[in-house]
Motif scaffolding. Structure first.
Motif, short mmCIF file in Angstrom:
data_model
loop_
_atom_site.label_atom_id
_atom_site.label_comp_id
_atom_site.label_asym_id
_atom_site.label_seq_id
_atom_site.Cartn_x
_atom_site.Cartn_y
_atom_site.Cartn_z
N HIS A 170 0.84 -1.20 0.00
CA HIS A 170 0.00 0.00 0.00
C HIS A 170 0.87 1.25 0.00
N VAL A 171 1.86 1.27 0.89
CA VAL A 171 2.68 2.46 1.06
C VAL A 171 3.59 2.71 -0.14
N VAL A 172 4.19 1.65 -0.69
CA VAL A 172 5.11 1.87 -1.83
C VAL A 172 4.33 2.31 -3.07
N THR A 173 3.06 1.92 -3.17
CA THR A 173 2.24 2.40 -4.29
C THR A 173 1.92 3.88 -4.11
N GLU A 174 1.56 4.27 -2.89
CA GLU A 174 1.29 5.68 -2.62
C GLU A 174 2.55 6.53 -2.82
N TYR A 175 3.69 5.94 -2.54
CA TYR A 175 4.96 6.63 -2.77
C TYR A 175 5.11 6.98 -4.25
N GLY A 299 23.37 -9.76 2.17
CA GLY A 299 24.58 -9.71 2.98
C GLY A 299 25.01 -8.28 3.26
N GLY A 300 26.23 -8.12 3.75
CA GLY A 300 26.74 -6.81 4.11
C GLY A 300 26.93 -6.67 5.60
N SER A 301 27.26 -5.47 6.04
CA SER A 301 27.57 -5.22 7.44
C SER A 301 26.33 -4.84 8.24
N PRO A 302 26.39 -4.94 9.58
CA PRO A 302 25.29 -4.45 10.41
C PRO A 302 25.02 -2.97 10.17
N ALA A 303 26.07 -2.18 10.00
CA ALA A 303 25.89 -0.74 9.79
C ALA A 303 25.14 -0.45 8.51
N GLN A 304 25.44 -1.21 7.45
CA GLN A 304 24.74 -1.01 6.18
C GLN A 304 23.26 -1.30 6.32
N PHE A 305 22.93 -2.37 7.02
CA PHE A 305 21.53 -2.71 7.20
C PHE A 305 20.83 -1.70 8.10
N GLY A 306 21.53 -1.24 9.12
CA GLY A 306 20.97 -0.21 10.00
C GLY A 306 20.65 1.07 9.25
N SER A 307 21.52 1.45 8.32
CA SER A 307 21.29 2.65 7.52
C SER A 307 20.06 2.49 6.64
N LEU A 308 19.86 1.29 6.07
CA LEU A 308 18.69 1.03 5.26
C LEU A 308 17.41 1.17 6.09
N LEU A 309 17.42 0.59 7.28
CA LEU A 309 16.24 0.66 8.15
C LEU A 309 15.92 2.11 8.51
N GLN A 310 16.93 2.87 8.89
CA GLN A 310 16.73 4.26 9.27
C GLN A 310 16.16 5.06 8.10
N ALA A 311 16.72 4.89 6.93
CA ALA A 311 16.29 5.64 5.75
C ALA A 311 14.85 5.30 5.37
N GLU A 312 14.48 4.02 5.47
CA GLU A 312 13.14 3.64 5.05
C GLU A 312 12.08 4.05 6.08
N VAL A 313 12.41 4.01 7.36
CA VAL A 313 11.46 4.51 8.36
C VAL A 313 11.14 5.98 8.10
N GLU A 314 12.17 6.76 7.79
CA GLU A 314 11.97 8.19 7.53
C GLU A 314 11.20 8.41 6.22
N ARG A 315 11.59 7.70 5.17
CA ARG A 315 10.96 7.89 3.87
C ARG A 315 9.49 7.50 3.91
N TYR A 316 9.19 6.32 4.44
CA TYR A 316 7.81 5.86 4.43
C TYR A 316 6.95 6.60 5.45
N GLY A 317 7.57 7.08 6.52
CA GLY A 317 6.81 7.90 7.46
C GLY A 317 6.27 9.15 6.79
N LYS A 318 7.08 9.76 5.95
CA LYS A 318 6.66 10.95 5.22
C LYS A 318 5.54 10.62 4.23
N VAL A 319 5.68 9.49 3.50
CA VAL A 319 4.65 9.08 2.55
C VAL A 319 3.32 8.84 3.26
N ILE A 320 3.38 8.17 4.40
CA ILE A 320 2.17 7.83 5.15
C ILE A 320 1.47 9.09 5.65
N ARG A 321 2.23 10.07 6.12
CA ARG A 321 1.63 11.32 6.58
C ARG A 321 0.99 12.08 5.42
N GLN A 322 1.69 12.15 4.30
CA GLN A 322 1.17 12.90 3.15
C GLN A 322 -0.08 12.24 2.57
#
Length: 329
Positions: A170-175, A299-322
């Protein structure tokens, strides 16, 4: 058994990486973590794609670690019940949580009793896949630009399905709709399967879904694939353009799975888990087994995955509000 590890154990973990990769059995024989079975909480019902990935990884990881890796399903509330249980478990590395895109969407649509970033420790991204934007074969649009033009001429007339209100699809379509500045009408379903059935029947006109759910019907001519959500075209389907190629240059959505742990797990344990899971994912057998479910290894490092999670929480939070997306709680 006391799950804490000693300073000597820390040194063993830090210095034994090469030996562990070359000879998996030595990892278990070193007297260090893990000294008992590891549990992966899958916050979804058994039998789905997420559960499949959890069990495939658990089986092969257990062989490397010399300890059983057990998958425990705890479904409910869009994955929130199992997530809360896992994140409030002891921070000893023996309880991990399997997460997918819904983990980064839920903070925007639900009132949570945990912080999805501050209350977890990233371990690794396990897989990466793609969503395909497909339309019913009767829709008079041969590419994404033609579909967007239909929406501009008749805002809200085109209907799209998803696996549920406030879910990742739902959210990625609204994005995408927000980037294109167009409107369509959302029709939520209880799962991807029923939505695909209605898409084929023509009861809805379009939908984002995983390659494993869509491409068999594209090949049969029942659906038409207009675009993939990833920034690059898919090797398996090189003739399908990306959403970004179609003019929405910032659109890049990956269908992923990963593992996180509760906040406060000692760094040497996270490093050891990350190292062994990376080695597990690198095997040809693992690549083949995940490919059979329509996804690739990450695969990849914990830091790389953490950055992905942080970025997507912020991005989708904005989409959901809009978009004003809400769910009943």
């Amino acid at each position: 058994m006391n799950p804490d590890i000693t300073r000597r154990d820390f040194a063993t973990l830090a210095l034994g990486a090469l030996g562990a990769l070359a000879a998996p059995a030595s990892f278990a024989q070193s007297g260090s973590f893990p000294m008992k079975p590891i549990k992966i909480i899958a916050p979804f019902a058994p039998g789905g794609g997420t559960d499949y990935i959890a069990r495939v990884v658990a089986s092969k990881l257990g062989e490397r670690l010399g300890q059983p890796v057990i998958v425990e399903n705890r479904p409910g509330a869009g994955g929130i019940l199992g997530t809360e249980f896992a994140l409030k478990s002891p921070a000893d590395g023996y309880t991990l949580l399997l997460v997918a895109g819904s983990y980064t969407v839920n903070p925007g649509v639900y009132k949570l009793n945990f912080d999805p970033i501050a209350d977890m420790t990233p371990v690794i991204q396990l897989s990466r896949g793609a969503y395909v934007l497909a339309v019913n074969a009767a829709v008079p649009a041969k590419d994404l630009n033609e579909l967007l033009e239909l929406m501009r001429k008749a805002p809200g007339k085109i209907t799209y399905g998803s696996s549920g209100q406030g879910g990742h699809l739902h959210v990625v379509t609204e994005y995408m709709l927000d980037l294109a500045k167009v409107k369509a009408t959302h029709v939520p379903y209880k799962g991807t399967g029923p939505a695909i059935t209605d898409l084929i029947a023509g009861n809805i006109q379009m939908m984002f879904a995983g390659t494993e759910a869509v491409m068999q019907h594209v090949k049969s001519g029942k659906l038409r694939a207009l675009a993939v959500g990833t920034a690059k075209r898919l090797t398996a389907f090189p003739n399908i353009p990306t959403v970004a190629e179609s003019g929405l240059s910032s659109y890049d959505v990956v269908a992923w799975h990963g593992l996180i742990a509760p906040k406060g797990v000692p760094a040497p344990i996270i490093e050891a888990l990350n190292r062994e899971i990376n080695a597990t994912l690198a095997s040809k057998e693992m690549e083949d087994r995940l490919a059979s479910n329509g996804v690739g290894t990450a695969g990849g490092s914990p830091a790389q995955f953490g950055s992905l999670l942080q970025a997507e929480v912020e991005r989708y939070g904005k989409v959901i509000r809009q978009a004003g997306i809400k769910v009943d709680q």
